[in-house]
Write a protein that holds these residues in place. Structure first.
Motif, PDB file in Angstrom:
ATOM      1  N   SER A 103       0.086  -9.652  -4.838  1.00 28.98           N
ATOM      2  CA  SER A 103      -0.146  -8.977  -3.561  1.00 28.98           C
ATOM      3  C   SER A 103       0.113  -9.909  -2.389  1.00 28.98           C
ATOM      4  N   SER A 104      -0.235 -11.185  -2.555  1.00 34.45           N
ATOM      5  CA  SER A 104       0.004 -12.163  -1.491  1.00 34.45           C
ATOM      6  C   SER A 104       1.492 -12.335  -1.231  1.00 34.45           C
ATOM      7  N   ILE A 105       2.271 -12.408  -2.302  1.00 31.51           N
ATOM      8  CA  ILE A 105       3.728 -12.537  -2.146  1.00 31.51           C
ATOM      9  C   ILE A 105       4.291 -11.335  -1.400  1.00 31.51           C
ATOM     10  N   PHE A 140      -6.279   5.371  -2.760  1.00 30.23           N
ATOM     11  CA  PHE A 140      -6.168   6.765  -3.190  1.00 30.23           C
ATOM     12  C   PHE A 140      -4.772   7.316  -2.903  1.00 30.23           C
ATOM     13  N   ALA A 141      -4.255   6.999  -1.716  1.00 35.18           N
ATOM     14  CA  ALA A 141      -2.939   7.514  -1.329  1.00 35.18           C
ATOM     15  C   ALA A 141      -1.843   6.991  -2.248  1.00 35.18           C
ATOM     16  N   VAL A 142      -1.928   5.701  -2.618  1.00 27.47           N
ATOM     17  CA  VAL A 142      -0.885   5.090  -3.436  1.00 27.47           C
ATOM     18  C   VAL A 142      -1.038   5.463  -4.907  1.00 27.47           C
ATOM     19  N   LEU A 143      -2.254   5.283  -5.447  1.00 28.63           N
ATOM     20  CA  LEU A 143      -2.454   5.485  -6.882  1.00 28.63           C
ATOM     21  C   LEU A 143      -2.458   6.954  -7.280  1.00 28.63           C
ATOM     22  N   LEU A 144      -2.887   7.821  -6.387  1.00 30.38           N
ATOM     23  CA  LEU A 144      -2.950   9.242  -6.727  1.00 30.38           C
ATOM     24  C   LEU A 144      -1.852  10.059  -6.040  1.00 30.38           C
ATOM     25  N   GLY A 145      -1.344   9.550  -4.904  1.00 33.71           N
ATOM     26  CA  GLY A 145      -0.350  10.305  -4.161  1.00 33.71           C
ATOM     27  C   GLY A 145       1.073  10.101  -4.636  1.00 33.71           C
ATOM     28  N   LEU A 146       1.460   8.839  -4.882  1.00 35.84           N
ATOM     29  CA  LEU A 146       2.844   8.559  -5.267  1.00 35.84           C
ATOM     30  C   LEU A 146       3.267   9.233  -6.577  1.00 35.84           C
ATOM     31  N   PRO A 147       2.384   9.294  -7.609  1.00 34.07           N
ATOM     32  CA  PRO A 147       2.800  10.007  -8.836  1.00 34.07           C
ATOM     33  C   PRO A 147       3.143  11.476  -8.601  1.00 34.07           C
ATOM     34  N   ARG A 148       2.578  12.090  -7.579  1.00 33.65           N
ATOM     35  CA  ARG A 148       2.907  13.484  -7.271  1.00 33.65           C
ATOM     36  C   ARG A 148       4.349  13.640  -6.792  1.00 33.65           C
ATOM     37  N   PHE A 149       4.926  12.524  -6.333  1.00 38.20           N
ATOM     38  CA  PHE A 149       6.325  12.542  -5.884  1.00 38.20           C
ATOM     39  C   PHE A 149       7.266  11.981  -6.952  1.00 38.20           C
ATOM     40  N   GLY A 150       6.752  11.886  -8.173  1.00 36.16           N
ATOM     41  CA  GLY A 150       7.586  11.455  -9.292  1.00 36.16           C
ATOM     42  C   GLY A 150       7.646   9.963  -9.523  1.00 36.16           C
ATOM     43  N   LEU A 151       6.912   9.188  -8.727  1.00 34.19           N
ATOM     44  CA  LEU A 151       6.910   7.731  -8.903  1.00 34.19           C
ATOM     45  C   LEU A 151       5.727   7.353  -9.792  1.00 34.19           C
ATOM     46  N   VAL A 152       6.014   7.110 -11.060  1.00 32.26           N
ATOM     47  CA  VAL A 152       4.972   6.799 -12.036  1.00 32.26           C
ATOM     48  C   VAL A 152       5.123   5.339 -12.463  1.00 32.26           C
ATOM     49  N   LEU A 153       4.139   4.532 -12.129  1.00 30.16           N
ATOM     50  CA  LEU A 153       4.145   3.105 -12.445  1.00 30.16           C
ATOM     51  C   LEU A 153       2.771   2.719 -12.985  1.00 30.16           C
ATOM     52  N   PRO A 154       2.653   1.557 -13.628  1.00 29.04           N
ATOM     53  CA  PRO A 154       1.322   1.095 -14.065  1.00 29.04           C
ATOM     54  C   PRO A 154       0.365   0.993 -12.884  1.00 29.04           C
ATOM     55  N   PHE A 155      -0.907   1.245 -13.119  1.00 26.20           N
ATOM     56  CA  PHE A 155      -1.896   1.205 -12.045  1.00 26.20           C
ATOM     57  C   PHE A 155      -1.946  -0.164 -11.374  1.00 26.20           C
ATOM     58  N   LYS A 156      -1.693  -1.228 -12.141  1.00 30.23           N
ATOM     59  CA  LYS A 156      -1.723  -2.560 -11.537  1.00 30.23           C
ATOM     60  C   LYS A 156      -0.621  -2.702 -10.479  1.00 30.23           C
ATOM     61  N   VAL A 157       0.545  -2.121 -10.743  1.00 28.10           N
ATOM     62  CA  VAL A 157       1.642  -2.175  -9.773  1.00 28.10           C
ATOM     63  C   VAL A 157       1.260  -1.401  -8.522  1.00 28.10           C
ATOM     64  N   PHE A 158       0.644  -0.233  -8.695  1.00 28.34           N
ATOM     65  CA  PHE A 158       0.191   0.547  -7.547  1.00 28.34           C
ATOM     66  C   PHE A 158      -0.854  -0.237  -6.740  1.00 28.34           C
ATOM     67  N   ALA A 159      -1.736  -0.936  -7.450  1.00 31.93           N
ATOM     68  CA  ALA A 159      -2.763  -1.728  -6.761  1.00 31.93           C
ATOM     69  C   ALA A 159      -2.132  -2.852  -5.947  1.00 31.93           C
ATOM     70  N   VAL A 160      -1.116  -3.502  -6.508  1.00 30.22           N
ATOM     71  CA  VAL A 160      -0.410  -4.557  -5.779  1.00 30.22           C
ATOM     72  C   VAL A 160       0.261  -3.990  -4.531  1.00 30.22           C
ATOM     73  N   LEU A 161       0.858  -2.796  -4.662  1.00 30.49           N
ATOM     74  CA  LEU A 161       1.492  -2.152  -3.510  1.00 30.49           C
ATOM     75  C   LEU A 161       0.465  -1.871  -2.411  1.00 30.49           C
ATOM     76  N   ALA A 162      -0.676  -1.326  -2.805  1.00 28.31           N
ATOM     77  CA  ALA A 162      -1.704  -0.992  -1.821  1.00 28.31           C
ATOM     78  C   ALA A 162      -2.234  -2.247  -1.128  1.00 28.31           C
ATOM     79  N   LEU A 163      -2.594  -3.255  -1.917  1.00 31.81           N
ATOM     80  CA  LEU A 163      -3.128  -4.494  -1.345  1.00 31.81           C
ATOM     81  C   LEU A 163      -2.084  -5.231  -0.505  1.00 31.81           C
ATOM     82  N   GLY A 164      -0.857  -5.294  -1.035  1.00 35.33           N
ATOM     83  CA  GLY A 164       0.192  -6.012  -0.338  1.00 35.33           C
ATOM     84  C   GLY A 164       0.566  -5.372   0.988  1.00 35.33           C
TER      85      GLY A 164
END
Length: 214
Positions: free
Chosen positions: A25-27, A68-92
């Motif tokens: 997330s820092s990177i 909530f927006a990243v981990l629950l919202g993005l999969p609704r648009f077809g972007l399915v990734l591991p939860f850890k990747v979603f967490a990095v996106l949100a934090l970053g």
């Protein structure tokens, strides 16, 4: 000590999970923060607007809501990734807004005459920013960048509520096993202390080597 020694592997797994979240997330935050800071001071109006909107929206959005927006919202648009990747996106992304403002404040400390001199020599905006302005700005923003990344490390605890392995989440398993909740959290706090003190030590070394003498 029994809580730690009997469940060391569980603590280690959570500790490493928090370290991974913090590092990745820092990177991402540093890269996005640099880009957005460049946009904020760019001579192109549309880029300045984009940078301003990015910072304004993310700085005024609760981090939990962003998760909530990243981990629950993005999969609704077809972007399915591991939860850890979603967490990095949100934090970053969240932290990048703060990094952006820290970098922009550092850029503002550089005398405008230096940028004007660089442009008079025929340098482009990108060349002026990368070779003249940012190297000087970097020296003045080392401490606040370190503080922002320490906050990121602590904010990573929110990821545990979204099925991401991290340090704070270990208390759930230990609580179910009947261990003392007080000592469970004591060792969790020690883990976070190790991470934050390590970041602080790293940035203290950077400041001693490259920081502006005050």
């Amino acid at each position: 000590m029994d809580v730690l020694t009997e469940n060391f592997s569980l603590y280690a797994q959570g500790f490493l999970g928090t370290v991974e979240l913090t590092v990745y997330s820092s990177i991402l935050a540093l890269l996005l923060g640099f880009v957005m800071a460049s946009f904020r001071v760019a001579p192109v109006g549309s880029l300045r607007v984009l940078g301003t909107v990015w910072v304004t929206v993310l700085r005024n959005t609760p981090l939990t809501l962003l998760f909530f927006a990243v981990l629950l919202g993005l999969p609704r648009f077809g972007l399915v990734l591991p939860f850890k990747v979603f967490a990095v996106l949100a934090l970053g992304c969240y932290t990048s807004a703060f990094i952006c403002e820290v970098l922009r404040s550092g850029i503002n400390t550089v005398p405008t005459g230096q940028g004007e001199a660089a442009r008079s020599l025929g340098m482009t905006f990108g060349q002026t920013l990368n070779t003249v302005v940012l190297p000087q700005a970097f020296r003045s923003v080392i401490p606040p960048v370190g503080s922002t990344l320490i906050a990121l490390a602590k904010n990573s605890a929110i990821a545990g509520a979204f099925s991401v392995t991290e340090l704070l989440g270990t208390y759930k398993n230990l609580n179910e096993l009947g261990y003392s909740i007080i000592w469970t959290f004591v060792w969790i706090a020690v883990g976070y202390l190790i991470i934050t003190l390590s970041i602080s030590a790293l940035f203290n070394l950077m400041e001693k080597r490259w920081g502006v003498a005050r």
